[in-house]
Design a protein around this motif. Structure first.
Motif, PDB file in Angstrom:
ATOM      1  N   GLY A  49       0.828  -1.204   0.000  1.00  0.00           N
ATOM      2  CA  GLY A  49       0.000   0.000   0.000  1.00  0.00           C
ATOM      3  C   GLY A  49       0.861   1.252   0.000  1.00  0.00           C
ATOM      4  O   GLY A  49       2.092   1.178   0.086  1.00  0.00           O
ATOM      5  N   HIS A  50       0.207   2.399  -0.096  1.00  0.00           N
ATOM      6  CA  HIS A  50       0.937   3.674  -0.130  1.00  0.00           C
ATOM      7  C   HIS A  50       0.575   4.571   1.035  1.00  0.00           C
ATOM      8  O   HIS A  50       0.915   5.752   1.038  1.00  0.00           O
ATOM      9  N   ASN A  51      -0.159   4.032   2.013  1.00  0.00           N
ATOM     10  CA  ASN A  51      -0.549   4.794   3.192  1.00  0.00           C
ATOM     11  C   ASN A  51      -1.328   6.051   2.803  1.00  0.00           C
ATOM     12  O   ASN A  51      -1.168   7.097   3.404  1.00  0.00           O
ATOM     13  N   ALA A  52      -2.171   5.946   1.782  1.00  0.00           N
ATOM     14  CA  ALA A  52      -2.922   7.093   1.270  1.00  0.00           C
ATOM     15  C   ALA A  52      -4.345   7.173   1.837  1.00  0.00           C
ATOM     16  O   ALA A  52      -5.166   7.915   1.322  1.00  0.00           O
ATOM     17  N   GLY A  53      -4.609   6.415   2.861  1.00  0.00           N
ATOM     18  CA  GLY A  53      -5.933   6.446   3.472  1.00  0.00           C
ATOM     19  C   GLY A  53      -5.957   5.581   4.713  1.00  0.00           C
ATOM     20  O   GLY A  53      -4.991   4.892   5.035  1.00  0.00           O
ATOM     21  N   ALA A  54      -7.065   5.633   5.403  1.00  0.00           N
ATOM     22  CA  ALA A  54      -7.236   4.830   6.610  1.00  0.00           C
ATOM     23  C   ALA A  54      -7.349   3.355   6.246  1.00  0.00           C
ATOM     24  O   ALA A  54      -7.756   3.001   5.136  1.00  0.00           O
ATOM     25  N   ARG A  55      -6.986   2.501   7.170  1.00  0.00           N
ATOM     26  CA  ARG A  55      -7.186   1.073   6.991  1.00  0.00           C
ATOM     27  C   ARG A  55      -8.672   0.773   7.201  1.00  0.00           C
ATOM     28  O   ARG A  55      -9.339   1.440   7.995  1.00  0.00           O
ATOM     29  N   PRO A  56      -9.223  -0.219   6.538  1.00  0.00           N
ATOM     30  CA  PRO A  56     -10.638  -0.544   6.708  1.00  0.00           C
ATOM     31  C   PRO A  56     -11.029  -0.807   8.166  1.00  0.00           C
ATOM     32  O   PRO A  56     -12.095  -0.359   8.607  1.00  0.00           O
ATOM     33  N   MET A  57     -10.184  -1.478   8.921  1.00  0.00           N
ATOM     34  CA  MET A  57     -10.525  -1.752  10.321  1.00  0.00           C
ATOM     35  C   MET A  57     -10.483  -0.478  11.165  1.00  0.00           C
ATOM     36  O   MET A  57     -11.243  -0.341  12.124  1.00  0.00           O
ATOM     37  N   GLU A  58      -9.616   0.468  10.803  1.00  0.00           N
ATOM     38  CA  GLU A  58      -9.633   1.774  11.474  1.00  0.00           C
ATOM     39  C   GLU A  58     -10.960   2.480  11.205  1.00  0.00           C
ATOM     40  O   GLU A  58     -11.527   3.121  12.097  1.00  0.00           O
ATOM     41  N   MET A  59     -11.438   2.340   9.975  1.00  0.00           N
ATOM     42  CA  MET A  59     -12.698   2.998   9.617  1.00  0.00           C
ATOM     43  C   MET A  59     -13.871   2.422  10.410  1.00  0.00           C
ATOM     44  O   MET A  59     -14.807   3.146  10.731  1.00  0.00           O
ATOM     45  N   LEU A  60     -13.800   1.141  10.744  1.00  0.00           N
ATOM     46  CA  LEU A  60     -14.851   0.570  11.587  1.00  0.00           C
ATOM     47  C   LEU A  60     -14.870   1.251  12.957  1.00  0.00           C
ATOM     48  O   LEU A  60     -15.942   1.601  13.465  1.00  0.00           O
ATOM     49  N   LEU A  61     -13.688   1.448  13.547  1.00  0.00           N
ATOM     50  CA  LEU A  61     -13.625   2.135  14.838  1.00  0.00           C
ATOM     51  C   LEU A  61     -14.040   3.597  14.704  1.00  0.00           C
ATOM     52  O   LEU A  61     -14.706   4.148  15.587  1.00  0.00           O
ATOM     53  N   MET A  62     -13.658   4.233  13.595  1.00  0.00           N
ATOM     54  CA  MET A  62     -14.077   5.616  13.358  1.00  0.00           C
ATOM     55  C   MET A  62     -15.596   5.704  13.254  1.00  0.00           C
ATOM     56  O   MET A  62     -16.216   6.641  13.765  1.00  0.00           O
ATOM     57  N   GLY A  63     -16.198   4.736  12.587  1.00  0.00           N
ATOM     58  CA  GLY A  63     -17.653   4.703  12.462  1.00  0.00           C
ATOM     59  C   GLY A  63     -18.326   4.543  13.808  1.00  0.00           C
ATOM     60  O   GLY A  63     -19.334   5.196  14.100  1.00  0.00           O
ATOM     61  N   LEU A  64     -17.780   3.668  14.642  1.00  0.00           N
ATOM     62  CA  LEU A  64     -18.312   3.486  15.988  1.00  0.00           C
ATOM     63  C   LEU A  64     -18.228   4.794  16.767  1.00  0.00           C
ATOM     64  O   LEU A  64     -19.202   5.221  17.393  1.00  0.00           O
ATOM     65  N   ALA A  65     -17.075   5.453  16.710  1.00  0.00           N
ATOM     66  CA  ALA A  65     -16.894   6.722  17.418  1.00  0.00           C
ATOM     67  C   ALA A  65     -17.857   7.785  16.888  1.00  0.00           C
ATOM     68  O   ALA A  65     -18.508   8.489  17.661  1.00  0.00           O
ATOM     69  N   GLY A  66     -17.954   7.896  15.580  1.00  0.00           N
ATOM     70  CA  GLY A  66     -18.830   8.909  14.989  1.00  0.00           C
ATOM     71  C   GLY A  66     -20.288   8.687  15.333  1.00  0.00           C
ATOM     72  O   GLY A  66     -21.023   9.631  15.644  1.00  0.00           O
ATOM     73  N   CYS A  67     -20.720   7.440  15.288  1.00  0.00           N
ATOM     74  CA  CYS A  67     -22.105   7.099  15.607  1.00  0.00           C
ATOM     75  C   CYS A  67     -22.447   7.517  17.034  1.00  0.00           C
ATOM     76  O   CYS A  67     -23.448   8.185  17.292  1.00  0.00           O
ATOM     77  N   SER A  68     -21.594   7.141  17.969  1.00  0.00           N
ATOM     78  CA  SER A  68     -21.847   7.476  19.366  1.00  0.00           C
ATOM     79  C   SER A  68     -21.697   8.978  19.619  1.00  0.00           C
ATOM     80  O   SER A  68     -22.466   9.565  20.383  1.00  0.00           O
ATOM     81  N   ALA A  69     -20.727   9.603  18.979  1.00  0.00           N
ATOM     82  CA  ALA A  69     -20.512  11.044  19.168  1.00  0.00           C
ATOM     83  C   ALA A  69     -21.749  11.842  18.770  1.00  0.00           C
ATOM     84  O   ALA A  69     -22.158  12.769  19.476  1.00  0.00           O
TER      85      ALA A  69
END
Length: 153
Positions: A49-69
């Motif tokens: 990869g080229h580190n040009a975006g979040a990892r899919p599993m990071e996005m799952l945690l981000m989604g959890l945080a955003g939903c609760s926030a």
């Protein structure tokens, strides 16, 4: 073989769709949902990869945080609480050297600043985590989710 048919749109369900497009010849993808805001995902450089975006599993945690926030801020606003700053830290533990490697433990720390009643903050977080947050409901069958909060004046 996977079923290639789209999900049936049934009146009693909310439908959601995202589109994923490969951006380069490696692992960089752009995802687009109904919001029209693009999100980038990529793999680690150690697998090409080229580190040009979040990892899919990071996005799952981000989604959890955003939903609760969103839940917590809405509830606190309805309670006329003054939020000067709102942050969250989410720590996820996954099984090491396992495939697949789902989250087994997740801890969320809510960091708030403002004129906030501790009892109201705790109630807002409890309501989000136990009743309103759909992302939490997705994780609960496979992960132990804990949470804590800190209020700074």
């Amino acid at each position: 073989m996977l079923d290639s048919q789209p999900v049936d749109t049934v009146q009693e369900f909310k439908t959601m769709q995202v589109e994923l497009v490969r951006v380069d010849n490696a692992f960089h993808f752009e995802a687009l949902g109904a919001s029209g805001v693009a999100q980038h995902m990529d793999a680690a450089t150690d697998i090409g990869g080229h580190n040009a975006g979040a990892r899919p599993m990071e996005m799952l945690l981000m989604g959890l945080a955003g939903c609760s926030a969103i839940d917590v801020v809405l509830i606190l606003q309805k309670q006329k609480q003054v939020i000067d700053d709102f942050r969250m830290k989410v720590d996820g533990l996954r099984e090491k050297d396992a495939n697949p490697s789902p989250f087994k433990k997740i801890h969320i720390t809510y960091l708030l600043k403002g004129q906030l009643d501790e009892v109201k903050v705790k109630r807002a977080i409890d309501l989000s985590m136990d009743k309103y947050c759909s992302a939490t409901a997705q994780f609960r069958p496979s992960a132990d989710i804990t949470y804590s909060f800190e209020i700074q004046a």
